[in-house]
Design a protein around this motif. Sequence first.
Motif, mmCIF file in Angstrom:
data_model
loop_
_atom_site.group_PDB
_atom_site.id
_atom_site.type_symbol
_atom_site.label_atom_id
_atom_site.label_comp_id
_atom_site.label_asym_id
_atom_site.label_seq_id
_atom_site.Cartn_x
_atom_site.Cartn_y
_atom_site.Cartn_z
ATOM 1 N N LEU A 31 -1.601 -12.248 7.083
ATOM 2 C CA LEU A 31 -1.528 -10.899 7.651
ATOM 3 C C LEU A 31 -0.459 -10.098 6.921
ATOM 4 N N ASP A 32 -0.867 -9.028 6.255
ATOM 5 C CA ASP A 32 0.062 -8.145 5.556
ATOM 6 C C ASP A 32 0.460 -6.987 6.472
ATOM 7 N N GLU A 33 1.587 -6.336 6.156
ATOM 8 C CA GLU A 33 2.111 -5.210 6.936
ATOM 9 C C GLU A 33 2.240 -5.581 8.410
ATOM 10 N N ALA A 34 2.816 -6.757 8.658
ATOM 11 C CA ALA A 34 2.902 -7.281 10.027
ATOM 12 C C ALA A 34 3.817 -6.447 10.918
ATOM 13 N N SER A 35 4.745 -5.687 10.329
ATOM 14 C CA SER A 35 5.647 -4.873 11.154
ATOM 15 C C SER A 35 4.909 -3.783 11.909
ATOM 16 N N MET A 36 3.694 -3.445 11.471
ATOM 17 C CA MET A 36 2.915 -2.385 12.109
ATOM 18 C C MET A 36 2.138 -2.877 13.327
ATOM 19 N N THR A 55 2.384 11.788 9.477
ATOM 20 C CA THR A 55 3.669 11.318 9.985
ATOM 21 C C THR A 55 4.128 10.106 9.180
ATOM 22 N N VAL A 56 5.420 9.871 9.202
ATOM 23 C CA VAL A 56 5.969 8.686 8.535
ATOM 24 C C VAL A 56 5.366 7.432 9.155
ATOM 25 N N HIS A 57 5.161 7.437 10.466
ATOM 26 C CA HIS A 57 4.542 6.281 11.131
ATOM 27 C C HIS A 57 3.181 5.964 10.525
ATOM 28 N N LYS A 58 2.360 6.996 10.320
ATOM 29 C CA LYS A 58 1.013 6.783 9.793
ATOM 30 C C LYS A 58 1.030 6.373 8.319
ATOM 31 N N SER A 59 2.134 6.632 7.621
ATOM 32 C CA SER A 59 2.203 6.308 6.193
ATOM 33 C C SER A 59 2.492 4.840 5.940
ATOM 34 N N GLN A 60 2.857 4.103 6.981
ATOM 35 C CA GLN A 60 3.162 2.682 6.797
ATOM 36 C C GLN A 60 1.936 1.951 6.247
ATOM 37 N N SER A 81 -10.511 -27.741 -2.550
ATOM 38 C CA SER A 81 -11.638 -27.135 -3.253
ATOM 39 C C SER A 81 -12.037 -25.852 -2.548
ATOM 40 N N PRO A 82 -12.542 -24.839 -3.292
ATOM 41 C CA PRO A 82 -12.945 -23.577 -2.677
ATOM 42 C C PRO A 82 -13.967 -23.748 -1.560
ATOM 43 N N GLN A 83 -14.779 -24.791 -1.668
ATOM 44 C CA GLN A 83 -15.815 -24.994 -0.658
ATOM 45 C C GLN A 83 -15.237 -25.501 0.666
ATOM 46 N N SER A 84 -14.007 -26.057 0.631
ATOM 47 C CA SER A 84 -13.460 -26.681 1.834
ATOM 48 C C SER A 84 -12.338 -25.876 2.468
ATOM 49 N N ILE A 85 -12.058 -24.683 1.967
ATOM 50 C CA ILE A 85 -10.996 -23.870 2.568
ATOM 51 C C ILE A 85 -11.488 -22.441 2.785
ATOM 52 N N ASN A 86 -11.266 -21.939 3.976
ATOM 53 C CA ASN A 86 -11.632 -20.571 4.334
ATOM 54 C C ASN A 86 -10.358 -19.771 4.560
ATOM 55 N N ILE A 87 -10.183 -18.708 3.776
ATOM 56 C CA ILE A 87 -8.977 -17.891 3.862
ATOM 57 C C ILE A 87 -9.362 -16.477 4.279
ATOM 58 N N ALA A 88 -8.628 -15.927 5.241
ATOM 59 C CA ALA A 88 -8.819 -14.535 5.661
ATOM 60 C C ALA A 88 -7.559 -13.749 5.328
ATOM 61 N N LEU A 89 -7.749 -12.616 4.659
ATOM 62 C CA LEU A 89 -6.659 -11.685 4.390
ATOM 63 C C LEU A 89 -6.845 -10.497 5.325
ATOM 64 N N ALA A 90 -5.804 -10.134 6.059
ATOM 65 C CA ALA A 90 -5.950 -9.062 7.049
ATOM 66 C C ALA A 90 -4.758 -8.117 6.996
ATOM 67 N N ALA A 91 -4.980 -6.896 7.453
ATOM 68 C CA ALA A 91 -3.928 -5.885 7.536
ATOM 69 C C ALA A 91 -4.278 -4.933 8.675
ATOM 70 N N PRO A 92 -3.296 -4.220 9.227
ATOM 71 C CA PRO A 92 -3.575 -3.355 10.375
ATOM 72 C C PRO A 92 -4.419 -2.132 10.046
ATOM 73 N N THR A 93 -4.364 -1.649 8.798
ATOM 74 C CA THR A 93 -5.095 -0.427 8.440
ATOM 75 C C THR A 93 -6.078 -0.688 7.312
ATOM 76 N N GLY A 94 -7.068 0.196 7.191
ATOM 77 C CA GLY A 94 -8.048 0.071 6.120
ATOM 78 C C GLY A 94 -7.412 0.195 4.749
ATOM 79 N N SER A 146 5.889 -0.973 15.284
ATOM 80 C CA SER A 146 4.550 -0.468 15.587
ATOM 81 C C SER A 146 4.635 0.795 16.441
ATOM 82 N N VAL A 147 3.594 1.624 16.343
ATOM 83 C CA VAL A 147 3.547 2.842 17.153
ATOM 84 C C VAL A 147 3.435 2.477 18.629
ATOM 85 N N GLU A 148 2.629 1.469 18.927
ATOM 86 C CA GLU A 148 2.477 1.013 20.307
ATOM 87 C C GLU A 148 3.612 0.060 20.662
ATOM 88 N N ALA A 149 3.528 -0.560 21.830
ATOM 89 C CA ALA A 149 4.650 -1.322 22.376
ATOM 90 C C ALA A 149 5.016 -2.543 21.532
#
Length: 591
Positions: A259-264, A524-529, A189-202, A294-297
């Motif tokens: 988590l979407d766009e996980a490669s970033m 940059t192509v990096h920022k376009s991800q 039921s919607p009342q018993s499940i909490n779902i978070a959708l996340a991504a690295p960029t706005g 990812s741009v970082e390590a």
Amino acid sequence: MREEHVSDFDITFAQFMEELGESPSEELFLAACLVSHHIAQGHICVDLKKYSGQTLFFPEAKKTYLCPPFETWWHILSQSPVVGTPFSYRPLILDGHLIYLYRYWRYERSLAEHILKKGQEKTRLPDPARLRNILEQVFASSRADETDWLQVAAFMAARKKLTFISGGPGTGKTYLTARIVALFHELQSPQSINIALAAPTGKAAARLQETLREAKSFLPDKEISAETFTLHRLLKMRPHKPASYYSPSNPLPYDVVILDEASMVDLPLFSRLLSALREDTRIILLGDKDQLASVEAGAVFGELCSAAERSGYSDEFASECLEVTGQGIPVSPTPGRLSDSLVVLKKNFRFSPASAIHQAAEAVKEGNGTRFLEILKDQREEVEWRIWQNWTHLTSLIEDIVTEGYAPYLKAASAEETFHFFNQFRVLCAIREGPFGVENMNRLIEYILAKRGYIVPFRPWYEKMPIMVTKNDYGLLLMNGDCGIILRDKKANRLVAFFPEEMGGFKSFHPGNLPTHEPVFAMTVHKSQGSEFDRILLILPDRATPVLSRELLYTAITRAKRKITIIGSEVVLIDALNHKTERTSGLTKLL
């Protein structure tokens, strides 16, 4: 002789390690300098065996060094008071033939432990008949003669605590995410499940709101709810503090995290996310393993997929999947520890097999230079290739393309229209600096549009100026990579910076209050991800550079939904195609 362009910081760090070691040591200096330099280049650690016996030249220090044989190097480092073995607390950690900064060794080890634990745990299998009915409800019927990997992925998300889903643009990841959200709401039921959708960029987080709206559209009688965040906001990252608000001692309050766009996502952020999950939380990671890392390590998502892709599925998982979904999947007699956690989506729903964009992306992904050049030389409508002769010629090539691409947003009346049209076209560059870099291209585009009478750029901010934030501001909730547009507030008759909200609508700021930012006609192509545009203009430098790679070309091409124009020489294109990015880490071995 091998050149390593170490920075002053790398050299200073290595000298500091020598001081802490209380005795001069060229072997320690070299190892510390390489570790610092490699992290800045996106690696997690240094493989000493690759450097053993080599002669290194540091141009910045104007000095040549000879790396000792591996056994000698390892023995000297192991005796240093600043170098520890795994699980010790020293600035540098020597783990076999790999040497790390301590915190990166800890991030990698922590991530591997959480991934393996989640990957080997299963949730209680829902009633097969009920789950089958829900899947039939949320998925369109599929052909009986081919495996519907979207349904397999949805079943995996319901069955496992850890799911990796990899696929290029157009393979159905957004479609799948909406149905996974609906699936969980039907199972509970919607009342018993909490779902978070996340991504690295706005930008990517805002796209997840469209996913949520789609989930509601095909279950109109069901209350569908999920919260959408950037990853930094999800974890409540705090400025100037190494720890986030949510952590192992204060886990995230969600039953499912998607988590979407996980490669970033880089290694430190990935590690923080996994360690902040409750034991019973499901984590679903979506991305494209062939995209730029990812741009970082770190290249975490790619390594996780590679580790899981080594063999087929277990007989138990395949049998359950067949019973519930009717989909047959390959079975391995020796499945890996993460084999039952990965689905790779290959069928493309956006592009037909005849699509030039699709064919170009596949040729690049496979490293097939001959096929790639054939597609470019065909000069089909979707993929256009231009070669410049001189700077004046390059400017004339760009002028009409840029004007046609940006004129609709510059003529738009409302904020909604302005953002809609602006996000239909973008200029991408491989590098930041130099004649072919982002900084110079932004100046050139401003000159072109001003000459055509569309903008008046002779001030710090001007009407219709597109900007990108380049430094996180946790107070304003503006993150590095967020894009906005300067518009005129007609009531107050002043310029205001508008940014799209993750939940829809816009937030606005006085331009003077913004964190560090820059124009973003070109990026940059990096920022376009994480972004997609109807049309792309890709401008490559006039010579090979270390940043040019197969992954960069693939990422740039797959940002285009309808057309890409590539400006660059054949030599540079082939050099990029032959350069496959590899980042040094120990993650694959741990998994």
